[in-house]
Each structure stands twice: as structure tokens, then as C-alpha cells.
Design an enzyme around this catalytic site. Structure first.
Site, PDB file in Angstrom:
ATOM      1  CG  HIS A 190      -2.336   0.978   1.132  1.00 29.30           C
ATOM      2  ND1 HIS A 190      -2.350   1.923   1.724  1.00 29.30           N
ATOM      3  CD2 HIS A 190      -3.195   0.743   0.548  1.00 29.30           C
ATOM      4  CE1 HIS A 190      -3.588   2.529   1.383  1.00 29.30           C
ATOM      5  NE2 HIS A 190      -4.143   1.673   0.584  1.00 29.30           N
ATOM      6  CE  LYS A 192      -1.565   4.795  -0.813  1.00 31.44           C
ATOM      7  NZ  LYS A 192      -1.779   3.768  -1.547  1.00 31.44           N
ATOM      8  CG  ASP A 197      18.415  11.700 -10.866  1.00 33.88           C
ATOM      9  OD1 ASP A 197      18.314  10.463 -11.325  1.00 33.88           O
ATOM     10  OD2 ASP A 197      18.347  12.771 -11.246  1.00 33.88           O
ATOM     11  CG  HIS A 404      -6.959   8.128  -1.092  1.00 40.38           C
ATOM     12  ND1 HIS A 404      -5.637   8.000  -1.554  1.00 40.38           N
ATOM     13  CD2 HIS A 404      -7.273   7.257  -0.656  1.00 40.38           C
ATOM     14  CE1 HIS A 404      -5.417   6.705  -1.334  1.00 40.38           C
ATOM     15  NE2 HIS A 404      -6.443   6.241  -0.862  1.00 40.38           N
TER      16      HIS A 404
END
Length: 482
Positions: A190, A192, A197, A404
Site C-alpha cells: 500500500h 506510495k 536520482d 484520501h
């Protein structure tokens, strides 16, 4: 992780029974002691371990954390047709941040997302609001041609869609792996986050979904020029990547290459524009973390327990259950911490919980139980509102029009995570959190992430979209009350 020994040992005085010496003898003894002490201190300084030395095979933490420069900015996406007051302030637009990260990548980009649906066709929807997602996908496709190595991780099991995003990316040279969390932990991946770089990173609530850009309210933070933190987050990515191999097994313990020196007890110290920040990254589930990594649940519990005045929480779902096991089990860890803060230390609690068309009605009695404790007489302050994103004419877009966010801000820290606040997310599910504690002169405090996050919470708490539980009544866009 075993804590390192201190670099110096204290010298203890000894009481020796003897006759009173003459002044010359006393002087000689003092001079001899000072000489010996000087030799001991010189040896101690010469032999003092550096941060690269090891004791019992473990790296020693430096006595003082290194000071670096990391530029941090709050990031948001606000659903289309959702109007705040004219004087409202917002984080930097998510679409702009993702586009900038793609543009600045020169060597490597790593992306973790629960699932991918960056085009309207992925969910059989024809909407102009999907255009920004398509642009992001096109930008990612272009990276291999610029000699940028791209690695993508998603969860297995994941959300079932018609998405061809990852096939398109693979055809362009992007490496893709699925982590079978169902087999490894009975959970899902879950997390994110992005790493660019090995020096820029993004952590927050949005999946790689066009709806996250235009139809769902999201929040995260982007950090630029922060190699130490980016490399630390890369260790989490690499652990996922390793577990994405066929027939992988969870190591016990995790190899030392996944260990971290940036923890709750030893945060990274950075300074920018006279704002001093202490930062660390937490992880879950425990089975995916080396012993040195601060667990996500511990980061949240510590943040709540150290708060002295207030705790403000904004999260999509709050449910004190292990809800994805059969049968479900009561899980009161976070609930107990919130109650203890309000009862024992009189910390003021405010919780902003999302409610949308697909929200789980099971959360309502737990929220009502907390809200019932609010009492002016007992000096207990627990206030709860539901945040409802108006659906309007966007009814044809599934799993959208919801807040969210997954963050908390207290008088001590800002916490930005990727997990909902229910038991499974901390016991079996892959997630990360970013904890930031800051200090700054009053005149520039508003530039800090803590201040920005407080402003966002106040904006939402006082907006027309936030409703107290007992004032909700019937609301067509909230599944908790019909």
C-alpha cells in the site's frame, strides 16, 4: 537494533583512607594524576570511533547527526468542482510536482504504488479529467529514451482494472515487478512514493491513478536535494524489489544492507532557511522491516504520546479492527493511544475522517464512541468531523470524490503516511510514513511543513465540507448515513 556503546567512560573517584600528606606530596600526586588523565583523554580522542566504525558488526551512530540541506514542500490535489473560500491556501499541485520530478530525472526513477490507472480507458471511463493522468504516463514513457533507468513496483494482489499502463511502460524499457504480499504477509503493498536520482523523493497518499490528480483529494510531501533521506527510502524500495522475485521468501533477519541509521531515536537533522528539521522514515509491516527501522505504528504512537497540547488527524478510514481477516478482530492500539492522550494529559484531539459513496459504514459506531467522550466538565476534548467531497455530476467515476489524506499534525511533529488507520495496515500491509519535527523563528515558522499542514487541517476542518457526526443527517454523498 543494538544501541552503540558510548565513546567515553566516566572516571569514578575512589575514597582512599590514608594519613594527611604534606603539601609537597599533595602537589606531586595532583600533577601525576593530571598527567595520567591527560594521557587517557588523548588516547580516548585518538581512538574515538567514527560514524563508519563498527562495534560487534554494527555501525555506530555519530554522536552528533550530520546537518544537510533538504527542501520540503507540501503537495495536494483538490478534486475538480470542489470550491473553497477565496482566501484558502493550498499545497503545491500534485500534477505539477510529478511532472517536475519526471523532468528533473537524469539517472534513475523508482516508483511504488498499490495499483496503476493513469488513463480513463483503464477503468472504462471517458472523462476530460483523465487528461492529466495521460500526460504523466506519457512523461514516464519518455524516460528510458533519455537513458533514465525506471523501476516500478505494484502490489499483488492489487485492484482489478483493465489497465495497460505497465505493459506500455515495459515496452518502452521500464522494469516492472509485482510484490506478492498476499503470499508473503496476507496483505498488500500500500506504499506510495517516488525516488529520483537518489536525492529527491515524494511520499504521500496518491496512487498512480488519474483520479488522484483530479477526482480524489490527496496529500503528500516532496523533498528535494536530500540524498541521505532518499537513499534511506531506497532501502525500503530495494527490499520490496527483492521480494518481487519469483519464489522469494522473507529473510529473518533482514541483511545489514537494509539497515538504517535514520530512526525515531536518531533522526536526520537538516537546516534550510533557518528552519531546523529532524526527519525519519518509518515502515510497515514488521516482517518487511529490519530491526533498525522505526515501525510505522511506533512512529504514530510516539507522535501521539509526545503531544502536549493537540493532535489533529486527517485520514480516509479509521477503524479499530483487523478487518481483512475472517473473522474480524478488535484492534484497539491507536484508539487506546488517542483516549489516553485525551484523558491522561488533556490533549485536545480533532479527527477529520473521510466519508464517500464507498466508505465502510462500520467506522461510524467507533467514531461515535470516541466523540461521546468529549466533555467540558471533565476537560476531555475529542471532536470528530466527517469530510465529504461533493460528487455533483461526477457520478460515473467509481472510487472517487473522497478525501484520501493520511496525515497527523501535533504541537510537536508532522506525520505524513500512506496507510489508513486500521489494524491490517500496520500488521500485514506495506506502508511508509514520514515524521518531521521542526524549529524556526516565529517570523518564518509559516514556511515549515508543520505550519503548512496545520493550515491545511484548519482550512478543511472549518470548511463547508466538514460535518460533525451529530449534524450529519441524511447525506447522498456519504455512505455512513443513508
Amino acid at each position: 537494533m543494538k544501541m552503540p556503546a558510548t565513546a567515553y567512560k566516566h572516571l569514578h573517584d575512589e575514597n582512599v583512607s590514608s594519613k594527611k600528606p604534606t603539601s609537597c606530596v599533595i602537589l606531586a600526586v595532583v600533577m601525576a594524576c593530571l598527567t595520567v588523565l591527560g594521557i587517557i583523554l588523548a588516547i580516548a580522542i585518538l581512538e574515538r570511533p567514527s560514524s563508519s566504525d563498527k562495534i560487534d558488526g554494527e555501525k555506530i551512530f555519530p554522536l552528533e547527526p550530520s546537518v544537510g540541506s533538504c527542501s520540503m514542500t507540501l503537495v495536494e490535489s483538490i478534486p475538480v468542482y470542489m470550491k473553497y473560500n477565496d482566501n484558502a491556501t493550498f499545497g503545491r499541485p500534485l500534477e505539477t510536482v510529478w511532472e517536475d520530478l519526471i523532468a528533473m530525472a537524469t539517472e534513475q526513477l523508482d516508483v511504488v504504488s498499490f495499483y496503476w490507472t493513469l488513463t480513463g480507458a483503464d477503468i472504462s471511463v471517458n472523462s476530460s479529467s483523465a487528461i492529466p493522468g495521460t500526460r504523466i504516463l506519457t512523461g514516464l514513457e519518455s524516460l528510458p529514451a533519455r537513458n533514465v533507468s525506471v523501476r516500478v513496483l505494484i502490489s499483488n494482489p492489487s485492484v482489478h482494472t483493465n489497465s495497460t499502463d505497465l505493459k506500455v511502460l515495459q515496452q518502452k524499457g521500464v522494469q516492472v515487478r509485482e510484490v506478492d504480499f498476499g503470499r508473503l504477509t496476507d496483505g498488500v503493498l500500500h506504499s506510495k512514493f517516488w525516488i529520483v536520482d537518489r536525492k529527491h523523493l515524494f511520499i504521500g497518499s496518491p496512487n498512480m491513478d488519474w483520479r488522484a490528480l483530479t477526482q480524489v483529494k490527496e496529500l503528500g510531501v516532496v523533498i528535494h536535494n536530500c540524498s541521505e533521506l532518499a537513499i534511506d527510502l531506497e532501502k525500503i524500495f530495494n527490499s520490496y524489489w527483492e521480494m518481487g522475485l519469483p519464489n522469494s521468501t522473507l529473510p529473518d533477519p533482514w541483511p545489514s544492507k537494509y539497515d538504517t541509521n535514520i530512526t525515531k531515536l536518531h533522526p536526520l537533522l537538516v537546516k534550510e532557511e533557518n528552519i531546523t528539521s529532524q526527519i525519519y522514515i518509518s515502515g510497515s509491516p514488521p516482517l518487511f522491516c529490519p530491526l533498525s527501522r522505526t515501525l510505522d505504528l511506533d512512529a504514530i504512537l510516539t507522535s501521539i504520546s509526545e503531544a502536549q497540547h493537540y493532535v489533529d488527524v486527517a485520514v480516509m478510514e479509521y477503524l479499530p479492527l483487523i478487518q481483512f481477516e475472517k473473522p474480524q478482530r478488535y484492534w484497539s492500539v491507536l484508539d487506546d493511544a488517542i483516549r489516553a492522550a485525551a484523558f491522561d494529559r488533556k490533549v485536545k484531539i480533532r479527527m477529520l475522517i473521510s466519508c464517500g459513496r464507498e466508505s465502510n459504514p462500520s467506522v461510524l459506531p467507533f467514531l461515535q464512541s470516541l466523540a461521546a467522550l468529549d466533555s467540558n466538565i471533565s476537560h476531555i476534548s475529542i471532536k470528530i468531523k466527517l469530510f465529504i467531497v461533493p460528487v455533483g455530476n461526477q457520478t460515473d467515476i467509481p472510487y472517487s470524490r473522497v478525501n484520501h489524506n493520511k496525515y497527523m499534525v501535533t504541537d510537536k511533529v508532522a506525520y505524513i503516511g500512506t496507510s489508513n488507520w486500521s489494524g491490517d495496515y500496520f500488521t500485514t500491509t506495506g506502508g511508509v510514513g514520514l515524521v518531521i519535527s521542526q524549529h524556526a523563528p516565529h517570523l518564518i515558522w509559516k514556511k515549515s511543513i508543520q505550519s503548512q499542514l496545520s493550515v491545511v487541517f484548519e482550512r478543511d476542518w472549518n470548511s463547508q465540507f466538514a460535518v460533525y457526526l451529530d449534524e450529519l443527517g441524511h447525506h447522498p454523498d456519504c455512505a455512513l448515513v443513508k
